[in-house]
Motif scaffolding. Structure first.
Motif, PDB file in Angstrom:
ATOM      1  N   UNK A  23     -20.241  56.182  32.503  1.00  0.00           N
ATOM      2  CA  UNK A  23     -19.410  55.003  32.376  1.00  0.00           C
ATOM      3  C   UNK A  23     -19.088  54.476  33.775  1.00  0.00           C
ATOM      4  N   UNK A  24     -19.193  53.182  33.925  1.00  0.00           N
ATOM      5  CA  UNK A  24     -18.963  52.542  35.218  1.00  0.00           C
ATOM      6  C   UNK A  24     -17.575  51.918  35.218  1.00  0.00           C
ATOM      7  N   UNK A  25     -16.862  52.150  36.298  1.00  0.00           N
ATOM      8  CA  UNK A  25     -15.518  51.602  36.433  1.00  0.00           C
ATOM      9  C   UNK A  25     -15.560  50.464  37.437  1.00  0.00           C
ATOM     10  N   UNK A  26     -14.922  49.358  37.111  1.00  0.00           N
ATOM     11  CA  UNK A  26     -14.844  48.238  38.029  1.00  0.00           C
ATOM     12  C   UNK A  26     -13.696  48.485  38.998  1.00  0.00           C
ATOM     13  N   UNK A  27     -14.003  48.464  40.272  1.00  0.00           N
ATOM     14  CA  UNK A  27     -12.985  48.708  41.289  1.00  0.00           C
ATOM     15  C   UNK A  27     -12.507  47.378  41.846  1.00  0.00           C
ATOM     16  N   UNK A  28     -11.220  47.260  41.938  1.00  0.00           N
ATOM     17  CA  UNK A  28     -10.600  46.016  42.362  1.00  0.00           C
ATOM     18  C   UNK A  28      -9.765  46.219  43.617  1.00  0.00           C
ATOM     19  N   UNK A  29      -9.445  45.124  44.239  1.00  0.00           N
ATOM     20  CA  UNK A  29      -8.456  45.069  45.306  1.00  0.00           C
ATOM     21  C   UNK A  29      -7.385  44.094  44.847  1.00  0.00           C
ATOM     22  N   UNK A  30      -6.176  44.396  45.223  1.00  0.00           N
ATOM     23  CA  UNK A  30      -5.026  43.591  44.831  1.00  0.00           C
ATOM     24  C   UNK A  30      -4.383  43.021  46.091  1.00  0.00           C
ATOM     25  N   UNK A  31      -4.315  41.698  46.179  1.00  0.00           N
ATOM     26  CA  UNK A  31      -3.706  41.014  47.316  1.00  0.00           C
ATOM     27  C   UNK A  31      -2.303  40.554  46.919  1.00  0.00           C
ATOM     28  N   UNK A  32      -1.329  40.913  47.712  1.00  0.00           N
ATOM     29  CA  UNK A  32       0.027  40.395  47.545  1.00  0.00           C
ATOM     30  C   UNK A  32       0.207  39.307  48.590  1.00  0.00           C
ATOM     31  N   UNK A  33       0.348  38.075  48.123  1.00  0.00           N
ATOM     32  CA  UNK A  33       0.394  36.919  49.016  1.00  0.00           C
ATOM     33  C   UNK A  33       1.722  36.204  48.836  1.00  0.00           C
ATOM     34  N   UNK A  34       2.301  35.810  49.956  1.00  0.00           N
ATOM     35  CA  UNK A  34       3.521  35.009  49.931  1.00  0.00           C
ATOM     36  C   UNK A  34       3.165  33.603  50.395  1.00  0.00           C
ATOM     37  N   UNK A  35       3.498  32.606  49.589  1.00  0.00           N
ATOM     38  CA  UNK A  35       3.261  31.210  49.953  1.00  0.00           C
ATOM     39  C   UNK A  35       4.548  30.640  50.517  1.00  0.00           C
ATOM     40  N   UNK A  36       4.554  30.437  51.821  1.00  0.00           N
ATOM     41  CA  UNK A  36       5.729  29.896  52.501  1.00  0.00           C
ATOM     42  C   UNK A  36       5.599  28.387  52.586  1.00  0.00           C
ATOM     43  N   UNK A  37       6.549  27.628  52.040  1.00  0.00           N
ATOM     44  CA  UNK A  37       6.444  26.169  52.099  1.00  0.00           C
ATOM     45  C   UNK A  37       6.632  25.676  53.530  1.00  0.00           C
ATOM     46  N   UNK A  38       5.775  24.759  53.926  1.00  0.00           N
ATOM     47  CA  UNK A  38       5.865  24.179  55.260  1.00  0.00           C
ATOM     48  C   UNK A  38       6.730  22.937  55.183  1.00  0.00           C
ATOM     49  N   UNK A  39       7.775  22.902  55.976  1.00  0.00           N
ATOM     50  CA  UNK A  39       8.661  21.741  55.983  1.00  0.00           C
ATOM     51  C   UNK A  39       8.312  20.772  57.099  1.00  0.00           C
ATOM     52  N   UNK A  40       7.317  21.114  57.912  1.00  0.00           N
ATOM     53  CA  UNK A  40       6.946  20.266  59.036  1.00  0.00           C
ATOM     54  C   UNK A  40       6.173  19.036  58.594  1.00  0.00           C
ATOM     55  N   UNK A  41       5.166  19.245  57.728  1.00  0.00           N
ATOM     56  CA  UNK A  41       4.315  18.151  57.294  1.00  0.00           C
ATOM     57  C   UNK A  41       4.323  18.056  55.779  1.00  0.00           C
ATOM     58  N   UNK A  42       4.120  16.858  55.285  1.00  0.00           N
ATOM     59  CA  UNK A  42       3.996  16.653  53.847  1.00  0.00           C
ATOM     60  C   UNK A  42       2.800  15.748  53.602  1.00  0.00           C
ATOM     61  N   UNK A  43       1.984  16.104  52.608  1.00  0.00           N
ATOM     62  CA  UNK A  43       0.817  15.289  52.304  1.00  0.00           C
ATOM     63  C   UNK A  43       1.122  14.231  51.255  1.00  0.00           C
ATOM     64  N   UNK A  44       2.250  14.312  50.623  1.00  0.00           N
ATOM     65  CA  UNK A  44       2.609  13.319  49.613  1.00  0.00           C
ATOM     66  C   UNK A  44       4.117  13.145  49.611  1.00  0.00           C
ATOM     67  N   UNK A  45       4.588  12.347  48.670  1.00  0.00           N
ATOM     68  CA  UNK A  45       6.025  12.118  48.579  1.00  0.00           C
ATOM     69  C   UNK A  45       6.734  13.257  47.875  1.00  0.00           C
ATOM     70  N   UNK A  46       5.967  14.188  47.307  1.00  0.00           N
ATOM     71  CA  UNK A  46       6.570  15.344  46.653  1.00  0.00           C
ATOM     72  C   UNK A  46       7.177  16.262  47.711  1.00  0.00           C
TER      73      UNK A  46
END
Length: 158
Positions: free
Chosen positions: A1-24
């Motif tokens: 039996x073959x097992x699928x091996x994974x990697x798990x990334x823990x990512x933090x998305x920090x909002x940038x207040x310097x630039x904005x691409x839209x009015x949101x």
């Protein structure tokens, strides 16, 4: 039996207040895990082409995303986790919002990713409390959030 091996990334998305691409406003409350997956797909396609996307497409999933703290747990196959990591690092725009992605942790098991996410949530809440000037033992809505987020993260299955 073959097992699928994974990697798990823990990512933090920090909002940038310097630039904005839209009015949101650049708030993590407005994006979803589906939008993160779509933006990551487009980013990998633009930087690594079809071969890069083909290597991670079948295994790349967003297992958890918290809009309050901006953390995300991403699963990808072990053999191609560097392509996904590079794609996350090069990601800067999600649905018109500019973010700075910060890969906090890389692990081989979901359990280690869960423990790192729970610890990171506690650090973020401590940072919020420090900014607000509240004492560490102060009971507020963050306590309820920590309990619910811990339960959600521990409920994740591989």
């Amino acid at each position: 039996m073959v097992r699928f091996k994974n990697r798990w990334l823990l990512v933090e998305f920090l909002p940038s207040t310097t630039f904005k691409t839209s009015t949101k406003s650049s708030s993590t409350h407005e994006i979803t895990s589906k939008q993160i997956w779509s933006a990551l797909k487009q980013n990998i396609l633009s930087h690594f082409g079809d071969a890069g996307w083909g290597s991670v497409a079948s295994s790349l999933t967003i297992k958890y995303y918290s809009p309050q703290t901006g953390i995300c747990i991403i699963r990808v196959a072990r053999d191609h986790h560097k392509v996904a990591w590079a794609g996350v690092t090069l990601l800067s725009n999600i649905e018109g919002h500019i973010f700075v992605p910060n890969v906090v942790h890389l692990s081989g098991t979901i359990r280690q990713a869960q423990l790192a996410a729970i610890e990171h949530n506690r650090e973020v809440v401590a940072r919020y409390r420090h900014q607000a000037g509240t004492p560490a033992a102060y009971q507020d809505s963050y306590e309820a959030y920590l309990q619910t987020s811990t339960q959600e993260i521990e409920a994740l299955q591989d």
